[in-house]
Scaffold this motif. Structure first.
Motif, PDB file in Angstrom:
ATOM      1  N   GLU A 255       0.792  -1.306  -0.036  1.00 37.67           N
ATOM      2  CA  GLU A 255      -0.167   0.002   0.097  1.00 37.67           C
ATOM      3  C   GLU A 255       0.816   1.336   0.060  1.00 37.67           C
ATOM      4  OE1 GLU A 255      -4.290  -0.828   1.785  1.00 37.67           O
ATOM      5  OE2 GLU A 255      -2.360  -1.753   2.863  1.00 37.67           O
ATOM      6  N   VAL A 256       0.475   2.432  -0.732  1.00 40.41           N
ATOM      7  CA  VAL A 256       1.491   3.308  -1.075  1.00 40.41           C
ATOM      8  C   VAL A 256       0.561   4.642  -0.168  1.00 40.41           C
ATOM      9  CG1 VAL A 256       2.179   4.991  -2.603  1.00 40.41           C
ATOM     10  CG2 VAL A 256       2.272   2.570  -3.107  1.00 40.41           C
ATOM     11  N   ASP A 257       1.640   5.244   0.600  1.00 39.61           N
ATOM     12  CA  ASP A 257       1.161   6.658   1.045  1.00 39.61           C
ATOM     13  C   ASP A 257       2.170   7.732   0.541  1.00 39.61           C
ATOM     14  OD1 ASP A 257      -0.178   5.030   2.961  1.00 39.61           O
ATOM     15  OD2 ASP A 257       1.355   5.089   4.506  1.00 39.61           O
ATOM     16  N   ILE A 258       1.590   8.921   0.546  1.00 37.04           N
ATOM     17  CA  ILE A 258       2.286  10.127   0.231  1.00 37.04           C
ATOM     18  C   ILE A 258       2.461  10.682   1.264  1.00 37.04           C
ATOM     19  CG2 ILE A 258       1.702   9.995  -2.396  1.00 37.04           C
ATOM     20  CD1 ILE A 258      -0.312  12.394  -1.210  1.00 37.04           C
ATOM     21  N   SER A 259       3.389  11.709   1.373  1.00 36.07           N
ATOM     22  CA  SER A 259       3.701  12.612   2.599  1.00 36.07           C
ATOM     23  C   SER A 259       2.637  13.469   2.437  1.00 36.07           C
ATOM     24  CB  SER A 259       5.077  13.437   2.530  1.00 36.07           C
ATOM     25  OG  SER A 259       5.290  13.962   1.044  1.00 36.07           O
ATOM     26  N   CYS A 260       2.000  13.963   3.643  1.00 33.33           N
ATOM     27  CA  CYS A 260       0.808  14.701   3.649  1.00 33.33           C
ATOM     28  C   CYS A 260       0.841  16.090   2.855  1.00 33.33           C
ATOM     29  CB  CYS A 260       0.368  14.954   5.237  1.00 33.33           C
ATOM     30  SG  CYS A 260      -1.178  15.858   5.374  1.00 33.33           S
ATOM     31  N   SER A 261       0.071  16.303   1.800  1.00 36.88           N
ATOM     32  CA  SER A 261       0.171  17.335   1.028  1.00 36.88           C
ATOM     33  C   SER A 261      -0.409  18.640   1.929  1.00 36.88           C
ATOM     34  CB  SER A 261      -0.452  17.312  -0.167  1.00 36.88           C
ATOM     35  OG  SER A 261      -1.899  16.730  -0.038  1.00 36.88           O
ATOM     36  N   LEU A 262      -0.799  18.345   3.053  1.00 41.42           N
ATOM     37  CA  LEU A 262      -1.351  19.637   3.612  1.00 41.42           C
ATOM     38  C   LEU A 262      -0.292  20.292   4.600  1.00 41.42           C
ATOM     39  CD1 LEU A 262      -5.052  18.508   4.110  1.00 41.42           C
ATOM     40  CD2 LEU A 262      -4.331  20.654   3.028  1.00 41.42           C
ATOM     41  N   CYS A 263       0.128  19.392   5.355  1.00 47.26           N
ATOM     42  CA  CYS A 263       1.083  19.602   6.488  1.00 47.26           C
ATOM     43  C   CYS A 263       2.405  19.417   6.175  1.00 47.26           C
ATOM     44  CB  CYS A 263       0.720  18.941   7.940  1.00 47.26           C
ATOM     45  SG  CYS A 263       0.892  17.280   7.746  1.00 47.26           S
ATOM     46  N   GLY A 264       2.711  18.872   5.002  1.00 44.63           N
ATOM     47  CA  GLY A 264       4.189  18.500   4.372  1.00 44.63           C
ATOM     48  C   GLY A 264       4.780  17.490   5.254  1.00 44.63           C
ATOM     49  N   GLY A 265       3.975  16.794   5.887  1.00 43.70           N
ATOM     50  CA  GLY A 265       4.734  15.432   6.837  1.00 43.70           C
ATOM     51  C   GLY A 265       4.613  15.824   8.065  1.00 43.70           C
ATOM     52  N   LYS A 266       4.385  17.122   8.633  1.00 46.18           N
ATOM     53  CA  LYS A 266       4.607  17.410   9.954  1.00 46.18           C
ATOM     54  C   LYS A 266       3.429  16.771  10.970  1.00 46.18           C
ATOM     55  CE  LYS A 266       6.896  21.885   9.342  1.00 46.18           C
ATOM     56  NZ  LYS A 266       6.168  22.268   8.064  1.00 46.18           N
ATOM     57  N   GLY A 267       2.370  16.385  10.391  1.00 47.84           N
ATOM     58  CA  GLY A 267       1.101  15.996  11.273  1.00 47.84           C
ATOM     59  C   GLY A 267       0.121  16.974  11.328  1.00 47.84           C
ATOM     60  N   CYS A 268      -0.938  16.637  10.943  1.00 45.88           N
ATOM     61  CA  CYS A 268      -2.369  17.426  10.927  1.00 45.88           C
ATOM     62  C   CYS A 268      -3.500  16.623  11.145  1.00 45.88           C
ATOM     63  CB  CYS A 268      -2.483  18.303   9.932  1.00 45.88           C
ATOM     64  SG  CYS A 268      -2.848  17.462   8.221  1.00 45.88           S
ATOM     65  N   ASN A 269      -4.821  17.137  10.991  1.00 44.74           N
ATOM     66  CA  ASN A 269      -5.971  16.305  11.469  1.00 44.74           C
ATOM     67  C   ASN A 269      -6.181  15.596  10.202  1.00 44.74           C
ATOM     68  OD1 ASN A 269      -6.862  18.449  10.061  1.00 44.74           O
ATOM     69  ND2 ASN A 269      -8.738  18.764  11.475  1.00 44.74           N
ATOM     70  N   VAL A 270      -5.748  16.142   9.031  1.00 45.79           N
ATOM     71  CA  VAL A 270      -6.259  15.158   7.610  1.00 45.79           C
ATOM     72  C   VAL A 270      -5.281  14.021   7.543  1.00 45.79           C
ATOM     73  CG1 VAL A 270      -6.137  15.238   5.245  1.00 45.79           C
ATOM     74  CG2 VAL A 270      -6.841  17.312   6.555  1.00 45.79           C
ATOM     75  N   CYS A 271      -3.980  13.807   7.977  1.00 50.91           N
ATOM     76  CA  CYS A 271      -3.396  12.902   8.010  1.00 50.91           C
ATOM     77  C   CYS A 271      -3.432  11.993   9.454  1.00 50.91           C
ATOM     78  CB  CYS A 271      -1.900  13.077   7.621  1.00 50.91           C
ATOM     79  SG  CYS A 271      -1.053  14.307   8.702  1.00 50.91           S
ATOM     80  N   LYS A 272      -4.239  12.550  10.112  1.00 49.94           N
ATOM     81  CA  LYS A 272      -4.402  11.952  11.664  1.00 49.94           C
ATOM     82  C   LYS A 272      -3.061  11.791  12.601  1.00 49.94           C
ATOM     83  CE  LYS A 272      -8.555   9.367  10.622  1.00 49.94           C
ATOM     84  NZ  LYS A 272      -8.165   8.673   9.238  1.00 49.94           N
ATOM     85  N   TYR A 273      -2.215  12.951  12.100  1.00 52.46           N
ATOM     86  CA  TYR A 273      -0.849  13.191  12.921  1.00 52.46           C
ATOM     87  C   TYR A 273      -0.156  12.239  12.551  1.00 52.46           C
ATOM     88  CZ  TYR A 273      -3.805  16.867  14.570  1.00 52.46           C
ATOM     89  OH  TYR A 273      -4.471  18.060  14.868  1.00 52.46           O
ATOM     90  N   THR A 274      -0.147  11.360  11.552  1.00 53.33           N
ATOM     91  CA  THR A 274       1.094  10.484  11.165  1.00 53.33           C
ATOM     92  C   THR A 274       1.904  11.132   9.931  1.00 53.33           C
ATOM     93  OG1 THR A 274      -0.273   9.714   9.195  1.00 53.33           O
ATOM     94  CG2 THR A 274      -0.738   8.656  11.181  1.00 53.33           C
ATOM     95  N   GLY A 275       1.603  12.161   9.198  1.00 51.99           N
ATOM     96  CA  GLY A 275       2.280  12.726   8.369  1.00 51.99           C
ATOM     97  C   GLY A 275       2.190  12.149   6.838  1.00 51.99           C
ATOM     98  N   TRP A 276       1.337  11.082   6.943  1.00 51.12           N
ATOM     99  CA  TRP A 276       1.298  10.403   5.733  1.00 51.12           C
ATOM    100  C   TRP A 276      -0.367  10.045   5.392  1.00 51.12           C
ATOM    101  CZ3 TRP A 276       5.700   9.223   3.041  1.00 51.12           C
ATOM    102  CH2 TRP A 276       6.863   9.285   3.656  1.00 51.12           C
ATOM    103  N   LEU A 277      -0.674   9.968   4.083  1.00 49.74           N
ATOM    104  CA  LEU A 277      -2.046   9.623   3.499  1.00 49.74           C
ATOM    105  C   LEU A 277      -1.756   8.422   2.597  1.00 49.74           C
ATOM    106  CD1 LEU A 277      -2.607  13.333   2.544  1.00 49.74           C
ATOM    107  CD2 LEU A 277      -3.600  12.304   4.382  1.00 49.74           C
ATOM    108  N   GLU A 278      -2.811   7.555   2.686  1.00 49.31           N
ATOM    109  CA  GLU A 278      -2.929   6.561   1.818  1.00 49.31           C
ATOM    110  C   GLU A 278      -3.447   6.760   0.435  1.00 49.31           C
ATOM    111  OE1 GLU A 278      -4.669   2.946   3.476  1.00 49.31           O
ATOM    112  OE2 GLU A 278      -5.057   2.306   1.363  1.00 49.31           O
ATOM    113  N   ILE A 279      -2.990   6.394  -0.484  1.00 47.66           N
ATOM    114  CA  ILE A 279      -3.520   6.840  -1.987  1.00 47.66           C
ATOM    115  C   ILE A 279      -3.958   5.685  -2.830  1.00 47.66           C
ATOM    116  CG2 ILE A 279      -2.953   9.282  -1.891  1.00 47.66           C
ATOM    117  CD1 ILE A 279      -0.788   8.245  -4.180  1.00 47.66           C
TER     118      ILE A 279
END
Ligand code: DAH
Length: 337
Positions: A255-279
């Motif tokens: 499964e492939v994740d991208i670094s969160c495009s919103l917080c740049g990987g720092k962690g935010c509520n979209v990536c649930k503070y992981t810094g990664w988003l599954e695509i």
């Protein structure tokens, strides 16, 4: 008396206005049949001494003509400028342009197609109404695999071999049926699952499948292709991460994740503070699948991947509810060009 008329002539000559109302008042003041200045002066005529009558008459006529000419001239001007004022009234609301906009799913689909087209991928399509073979069997799904379950798949009750495809991986099978390697293709399309509709799931959604089969295709090719894709779609600084996973038709799978495009990987509520988003899901095409579809797995290897377009659109546009894509509310749709 004549002097008074001369004064009035001067007054008439000096008068100017662009307002129709004012011009009309001016006309009434001088020419009104009731008590207009000119009318009153004509009434005076009989009281003028004989020797002055001729001159009085001439001057009075000049005054009358001047008033009439003036009124006519000013009206023309006023009317004209009133007209142009209407034409050039910048405060009027503009003509509404009812040109439509593309649906956000189409926009993202086209962007993804363009990215893979640059890498030499063609587009292939398959039917939405499928059979078990193309959706499951030829893709190495074991008999008892839960994806075949009535809970996930829309079957035709009278003939369970007629079903709505649950993924676009079925198009892989059709491509392998019809083409010899090298194969490099992507397959966009609608898929159907028997799911409860919510902000995160729908019974209809869109996927894009990718398939690449050639001699010496390796996992490194897969990784590099997906990294290029992620950077093109989400921006230069995007990183990818692969996590081991399982799909019946790929081995190994990831499964492939991208670094969160919103917080740049720092962690935010979209990536649930992981810094990664599954695509997406991906892997090396299972040799079983190659063989089932008439491709020699000793000679050829390949990779495949599949992604949901809604999910990617939600990440790119910051959309929180998947149902918006299907409701066709123009206030939502108009925001996308
Ligand atoms: N078909 C999978 C699904 O619907 C997505 C997928 C995963 C497709 C991995 C692939 C793949 O081609 O290699 O969830």
């Amino acid at each position: 008396m004549i002097n008074k008329i001369q004064e009035l002539i001067k007054e008439v000559e000096a008068f100017s206005s662009k307002q129709l109302e004012e011009i009309d008042q001016f006309r009434i003041k001088f020419l009104s049949k009731k008590n207009g200045i000119v009318t009153e002066l004509f009434k005076e005529f009989k009281n003028i001494p004989k020797e002055e009558k001729k001159e009085f008459g001439q001057v009075l006529n000049i005054l009358k003509n001047k008033v009439q000419d003036k009124v006519e001239f000013l009206k023309l001007n006023a009317e004209e400028s009133d007209d142009t004022k209407i034409k050039l009234d910048l405060s009027l609301p503009g003509d509404t342009d009812y040109q439509g906009t593309r649906h956000p799913i189409s926009i993202i689909r086209n962007e993804i197609i363009e990215i893979f087209a640059r890498l030499g991928f063609t587009i292939s399509e398959g039917p939405e109404i499928e059979d078990d073979y193309h959706v499951f069997s030829a893709l190495n799904f074991p008999e008892e695999h839960p994806a075949r379950d009535m809970q996930d798949t829309f079957f035709i009750e009278r003939n369970p071999d007629v079903l709505l495809r649950t993924h676009t991986s079925s198009v892989q099978v059709r491509v392998m049926d019809n083409q010899k390697p090298p194969i490099r293709t992507i397959s966009p399309g609608r898929v159907f699952r028997n799911e409860a509709i919510s902000a995160r799931a729908h019974c209809i959604f869109h996927q894009i499948e990718g398939l690449y089969i050639d001699k010496n295709v390796s996992f490194a090719d897969l990784k590099q292709t997906l990294l290029y894709f992620a950077k093109e779609l989400f921006g230069e600084h995007t990183q990818i991460r692969l996590r081991p996973s399982y799909f019946p038709f790929t081995e190994p799978s990831a499964e492939v994740d991208i670094s969160c495009s919103l917080c740049g990987g720092k962690g935010c509520n979209v990536c649930k503070y992981t810094g990664w988003l599954e695509i997406l899901g991906c892997g090396m095409v299972d040799p079983n699948v190659l063989e089932t579809n008439g491709i020699n797995s000793e000679e050829y290897t390949g990779f495949a991947f599949g992604m949901g377009i809604e999910r990617i659109a939600m990440l790119k546009y910051g959309i929180k509810d998947l149902r918006l894509f299907f409701e066709n509310d123009v206030r939502f749709l108009r925001q996308f060009q």
